[in-house]
Scaffold this motif. Structure first.
Motif, PDB file in Angstrom:
ATOM      1  N   ALA A 114       0.802  -1.215   0.000  1.00 55.65           N
ATOM      2  CA  ALA A 114       0.000   0.000   0.000  1.00 55.65           C
ATOM      3  C   ALA A 114       0.838   1.270   0.000  1.00 55.65           C
ATOM      4  CB  ALA A 114      -0.935  -0.012   1.203  1.00 55.65           C
ATOM      5  N   LEU A 115       1.988   1.239   0.634  1.00 56.15           N
ATOM      6  CA  LEU A 115       2.812   2.441   0.704  1.00 56.15           C
ATOM      7  C   LEU A 115       3.663   2.646  -0.536  1.00 56.15           C
ATOM      8  CD1 LEU A 115       3.984   2.406   4.440  1.00 56.15           C
ATOM      9  CD2 LEU A 115       1.989   3.530   3.422  1.00 56.15           C
ATOM     10  N   SER A 116       3.500   1.768  -1.539  1.00 57.59           N
ATOM     11  CA  SER A 116       4.239   1.942  -2.791  1.00 57.59           C
ATOM     12  C   SER A 116       3.468   2.803  -3.786  1.00 57.59           C
ATOM     13  CB  SER A 116       4.534   0.569  -3.422  1.00 57.59           C
ATOM     14  OG  SER A 116       3.332  -0.060  -3.855  1.00 57.59           O
ATOM     15  N   VAL A 117       2.199   3.139  -3.473  1.00 60.44           N
ATOM     16  CA  VAL A 117       1.378   3.958  -4.366  1.00 60.44           C
ATOM     17  C   VAL A 117       0.817   5.135  -3.584  1.00 60.44           C
ATOM     18  CG1 VAL A 117       0.776   2.021  -5.852  1.00 60.44           C
ATOM     19  CG2 VAL A 117      -0.664   2.549  -3.884  1.00 60.44           C
ATOM     20  N   LEU A 172      -2.435   2.401   5.419  1.00 63.41           N
ATOM     21  CA  LEU A 172      -2.025   1.337   6.337  1.00 63.41           C
ATOM     22  C   LEU A 172      -2.712   1.548   7.670  1.00 63.41           C
ATOM     23  CD1 LEU A 172      -0.242  -1.023   7.319  1.00 63.41           C
ATOM     24  CD2 LEU A 172       1.587   0.653   7.732  1.00 63.41           C
ATOM     25  N   ASP A 173      -3.406   0.511   8.152  1.00 61.70           N
ATOM     26  CA  ASP A 173      -4.112   0.574   9.431  1.00 61.70           C
ATOM     27  C   ASP A 173      -3.575  -0.543  10.335  1.00 61.70           C
ATOM     28  OD1 ASP A 173      -6.770   1.698  10.846  1.00 61.70           O
ATOM     29  OD2 ASP A 173      -6.602  -0.456  11.215  1.00 61.70           O
ATOM     30  N   ILE A 174      -3.135  -0.167  11.518  1.00 63.25           N
ATOM     31  CA  ILE A 174      -2.610  -1.139  12.481  1.00 63.25           C
ATOM     32  C   ILE A 174      -3.487  -1.086  13.719  1.00 63.25           C
ATOM     33  CG2 ILE A 174      -0.619  -1.804  13.885  1.00 63.25           C
ATOM     34  CD1 ILE A 174       1.075  -0.227  11.798  1.00 63.25           C
ATOM     35  N   SER A 175      -4.167  -2.188  14.016  1.00 64.76           N
ATOM     36  CA  SER A 175      -5.056  -2.250  15.168  1.00 64.76           C
ATOM     37  C   SER A 175      -4.690  -3.444  16.031  1.00 64.76           C
ATOM     38  CB  SER A 175      -6.519  -2.351  14.713  1.00 64.76           C
ATOM     39  OG  SER A 175      -6.708  -3.522  13.926  1.00 64.76           O
ATOM     40  N   GLY A 176      -5.102  -3.400  17.278  1.00 68.01           N
ATOM     41  CA  GLY A 176      -4.754  -4.492  18.178  1.00 68.01           C
ATOM     42  C   GLY A 176      -5.819  -4.749  19.212  1.00 68.01           C
ATOM     43  N   THR A 177      -5.875  -5.990  19.693  1.00 68.69           N
ATOM     44  CA  THR A 177      -6.803  -6.402  20.741  1.00 68.69           C
ATOM     45  C   THR A 177      -6.095  -7.371  21.674  1.00 68.69           C
ATOM     46  OG1 THR A 177      -7.650  -8.226  19.369  1.00 68.69           O
ATOM     47  CG2 THR A 177      -8.871  -6.127  19.310  1.00 68.69           C
ATOM     48  N   MET A 178      -6.626  -7.466  22.901  1.00 72.53           N
ATOM     49  CA  MET A 178      -6.100  -8.410  23.884  1.00 72.53           C
ATOM     50  C   MET A 178      -7.020  -9.623  23.944  1.00 72.53           C
ATOM     51  SD  MET A 178      -3.352  -6.992  25.202  1.00 72.53           S
ATOM     52  CE  MET A 178      -3.153  -7.916  26.726  1.00 72.53           C
ATOM     53  N   GLU A 179      -6.422 -10.816  23.913  1.00 71.24           N
ATOM     54  CA  GLU A 179      -7.188 -12.058  24.013  1.00 71.24           C
ATOM     55  C   GLU A 179      -6.477 -12.986  24.980  1.00 71.24           C
ATOM     56  OE1 GLU A 179      -7.747 -13.801  20.204  1.00 71.24           O
ATOM     57  OE2 GLU A 179      -8.773 -12.041  19.348  1.00 71.24           O
ATOM     58  N   TRP A 218      -2.222  -5.924  10.789  1.00 74.12           N
ATOM     59  CA  TRP A 218      -1.594  -4.974   9.861  1.00 74.12           C
ATOM     60  C   TRP A 218      -2.399  -5.029   8.565  1.00 74.12           C
ATOM     61  CZ3 TRP A 218       3.507  -2.525  10.027  1.00 74.12           C
ATOM     62  CH2 TRP A 218       3.960  -2.056   8.797  1.00 74.12           C
ATOM     63  N   THR A 219      -3.182  -3.988   8.288  1.00 75.92           N
ATOM     64  CA  THR A 219      -4.092  -3.997   7.141  1.00 75.92           C
ATOM     65  C   THR A 219      -3.685  -2.933   6.125  1.00 75.92           C
ATOM     66  OG1 THR A 219      -5.910  -4.696   8.582  1.00 75.92           O
ATOM     67  CG2 THR A 219      -6.492  -3.824   6.416  1.00 75.92           C
ATOM     68  N   GLU A 220      -3.394  -3.371   4.920  1.00 73.43           N
ATOM     69  CA  GLU A 220      -3.044  -2.459   3.832  1.00 73.43           C
ATOM     70  C   GLU A 220      -4.198  -2.403   2.827  1.00 73.43           C
ATOM     71  OE1 GLU A 220       0.756  -3.111   2.053  1.00 73.43           O
ATOM     72  OE2 GLU A 220       1.674  -3.813   3.927  1.00 73.43           O
ATOM     73  N   GLN A 221      -4.489  -1.203   2.369  1.00 72.65           N
ATOM     74  CA  GLN A 221      -5.549  -1.023   1.372  1.00 72.65           C
ATOM     75  C   GLN A 221      -5.085  -0.036   0.308  1.00 72.65           C
ATOM     76  OE1 GLN A 221      -8.991   0.211   3.699  1.00 72.65           O
ATOM     77  NE2 GLN A 221      -9.731  -1.904   3.791  1.00 72.65           N
ATOM     78  N   GLY A 222      -5.586  -0.259  -0.912  1.00 73.35           N
ATOM     79  CA  GLY A 222      -5.295   0.664  -1.997  1.00 73.35           C
ATOM     80  C   GLY A 222      -3.975   0.414  -2.688  1.00 73.35           C
ATOM     81  N   GLY A 223      -3.297  -0.677  -2.333  1.00 72.39           N
ATOM     82  CA  GLY A 223      -2.034  -0.975  -2.984  1.00 72.39           C
ATOM     83  C   GLY A 223      -2.230  -1.762  -4.268  1.00 72.39           C
ATOM     84  N   ARG A 236      -0.670 -14.470   6.953  1.00 74.79           N
ATOM     85  CA  ARG A 236      -0.819 -13.496   5.872  1.00 74.79           C
ATOM     86  C   ARG A 236      -2.057 -13.834   5.037  1.00 74.79           C
ATOM     87  NH1 ARG A 236       4.542 -14.832   6.123  1.00 74.79           N
ATOM     88  NH2 ARG A 236       6.058 -13.131   6.404  1.00 74.79           N
ATOM     89  N   ASP A 237      -2.807 -12.788   4.725  1.00 73.46           N
ATOM     90  CA  ASP A 237      -3.961 -12.937   3.843  1.00 73.46           C
ATOM     91  C   ASP A 237      -3.751 -11.995   2.665  1.00 73.46           C
ATOM     92  OD1 ASP A 237      -6.361 -13.196   2.553  1.00 73.46           O
ATOM     93  OD2 ASP A 237      -7.560 -12.250   4.135  1.00 73.46           O
ATOM     94  N   TRP A 238      -3.501 -12.567   1.484  1.00 74.94           N
ATOM     95  CA  TRP A 238      -3.219 -11.757   0.303  1.00 74.94           C
ATOM     96  C   TRP A 238      -4.544 -11.437  -0.406  1.00 74.94           C
ATOM     97  CZ3 TRP A 238       1.558 -10.165   0.591  1.00 74.94           C
ATOM     98  CH2 TRP A 238       2.513 -10.976   1.207  1.00 74.94           C
ATOM     99  N   SER A 239      -5.303 -10.485   0.146  1.00 73.01           N
ATOM    100  CA  SER A 239      -6.591 -10.124  -0.429  1.00 73.01           C
ATOM    101  C   SER A 239      -6.392  -9.183  -1.620  1.00 73.01           C
ATOM    102  CB  SER A 239      -7.478  -9.449   0.623  1.00 73.01           C
ATOM    103  OG  SER A 239      -6.944  -8.183   0.973  1.00 73.01           O
ATOM    104  N   GLU A 240      -7.450  -9.016  -2.403  1.00 68.21           N
ATOM    105  CA  GLU A 240      -7.366  -8.138  -3.570  1.00 68.21           C
ATOM    106  C   GLU A 240      -7.164  -6.682  -3.164  1.00 68.21           C
ATOM    107  OE1 GLU A 240     -10.731  -8.622  -6.038  1.00 68.21           O
ATOM    108  OE2 GLU A 240     -10.294 -10.717  -6.559  1.00 68.21           O
ATOM    109  N   ASN A 241      -7.719  -6.288  -2.011  1.00 68.15           N
ATOM    110  CA  ASN A 241      -7.601  -4.896  -1.575  1.00 68.15           C
ATOM    111  C   ASN A 241      -6.236  -4.577  -0.966  1.00 68.15           C
ATOM    112  OD1 ASN A 241     -10.231  -4.304  -2.347  1.00 68.15           O
ATOM    113  ND2 ASN A 241     -11.066  -4.992  -0.372  1.00 68.15           N
ATOM    114  N   GLY A 242      -5.524  -5.591  -0.550  1.00 69.39           N
ATOM    115  CA  GLY A 242      -4.222  -5.360   0.061  1.00 69.39           C
ATOM    116  C   GLY A 242      -3.903  -6.447   1.076  1.00 69.39           C
TER     117      GLY A 242
END
Length: 349
Positions: free
Chosen positions: A270-273, A278-285, A293-298, A329-335
């Motif tokens: 995502a940071l190449s375009v 880039l969205d980084i979120s976290g939770t406790m379990e 680590w979620t990338e979109q628009g790349g 890793r999940d190589w989705s179409e959105n990123g």
């Protein structure tokens, strides 16, 4: 007329080196007592035949004993730390054979408190009167604690230097394999080492000597700031993770992981375009913290790579080996969506 004829003889000479009142007759008991108190000194005597010990009030306070009843060296020995007891007993028994002054440092135990005492005196029966030796006790707890702190710091520095050298060696080996030229290797290695430097800047000591830690969110934010502030990247990185401490060893390992993820994003994600985010979120379990680590628009990724590159191998080794976690890793179409699960127990290390 001579002394034999009833006239007084010359005044008795006193040794000015051993008797300070010879040159300062005004130095009576009160003056010397105040000087002793100001120096934090306790006076003691020990009868080598009866084992009887006498101390001033400061000595009783230093040893944590009530000022009552008979006092013997055997009773004092019960207050000496078990690890020092035999050594101190042998040293005191040998004082009569010691030529000149002696000094021995040892620990005493007051409940859960440990105090350091230095016993000093003169052996070889010098100045002994009525089978009694004399000397002083000094409370040297502060000095010993400072020495222990310096030794601990030296040991920590040695440990950290060894760890950094091992990491630098590993990074050099990995970078050399994945570089196309000396210039490329230099650039990659310098950026990785810079990431380690930023992580160490984040680590701060905890109060009460409880160790050193950094905040999880600070690690991501600081390490990603160079990418977010670079022109078109500005404002496209969001970090929202639980507020938790990360130990200094974990901070170093996590810095490498974040750097590898950011490098891949700049190269291929995502940071190449211009429009990528880039969205980084976290939770406790339970006993794990999950960071997504979620990338979109790349650029689209047609399929997952068949083999891991050296950077990816380093990332996996770091997350699974050093941090006791896992990476998916999940190589989705959105990123790319990369999920890190990290042990909270390891995070504190």
């Amino acid at each position: 007329m001579t002394a034999a004829q009833g006239q007084p003889g010359p005044p008795e000479k006193r040794d000015t080196l051993t008797d300070p009142t010879a040159t300062h007759p005004e130095w009576g008991y009160d003056v010397l007592r105040r000087a002793i108190d100001a120096a934090g000194i306790s006076l003691w005597t020990w009868n080598v035949d009866t084992d009887a010990v006498a101390m001033d009030a400061r000595g009783y306070d230093l040893w944590g004993l009530p000022v009552r009843g008979a006092l013997t060296f055997e009773i004092l020995s019960e207050k000496i730390h078990p690890a020092d007891r035999n050594r101190v007993g042998a040293a005191f028994a040998a004082t009569r054979a010691v030529v000149g002054s002696y000094e021995i440092d040892f620990r005493t135990v007051h409940g859960e408190q440990v105090r350091w005492i230095s016993a000093r005196g003169t052996g070889d029966d010098v100045g002994i009167e009525n089978h009694t030796l004399s000397g002083v006790f000094l409370d040297i707890t502060d000095r010993k604690q400072a020495e222990e702190g310096h030794e601990l710091l030296a040991g920590e520095m040695s440990h950290r230097v060894k760890n950094l050298l091992a990491i630098a060696t590993g990074l050099t080996r990995i970078t050399s394999r994945s570089s196309s030229s000396i210039e490329d290797m230099t650039r990659q290695l310098m950026t990785r080492l810079t990431a380690l430097d930023r992580a160490h800047d984040l680590v701060r000591p905890l109060p009460g000597g409880q160790g050193r830690t950094a905040l999880l969110g600070d690690i991501f934010t600081v390490l990603l700031t160079p990418y977010d502030d670079d022109g078109a990247f500005s404002g496209r990185i969001r970090v929202a993770v639980p507020r938790m401490g990360v130990g200094q060893d974990t901070a170093t390992a996590l810095a490498l992981a974040v750097h590898e993820l950011a490098t891949n994003s700049v190269k291929y994600g995502a940071l190449s375009v211009e429009d990528g985010t880039l969205d980084i979120s976290g939770t406790m379990e339970d006993d794990m913290v999950q960071v997504t680590w979620t990338e979109q628009g790349g650029p689209p990724v047609p399929k997952a790579p068949e083999t891991d590159g050296y950077g990816t191998s380093l990332l996996r080794q770091t997350i699974e080996g050093q941090l006791g976690g896992s990476i998916v890793r999940d190589w989705s179409e959105n990123g790319a969506i990369i999920t890190l699960r990290l042990s909270t127990a390891r995070m504190a290390g």
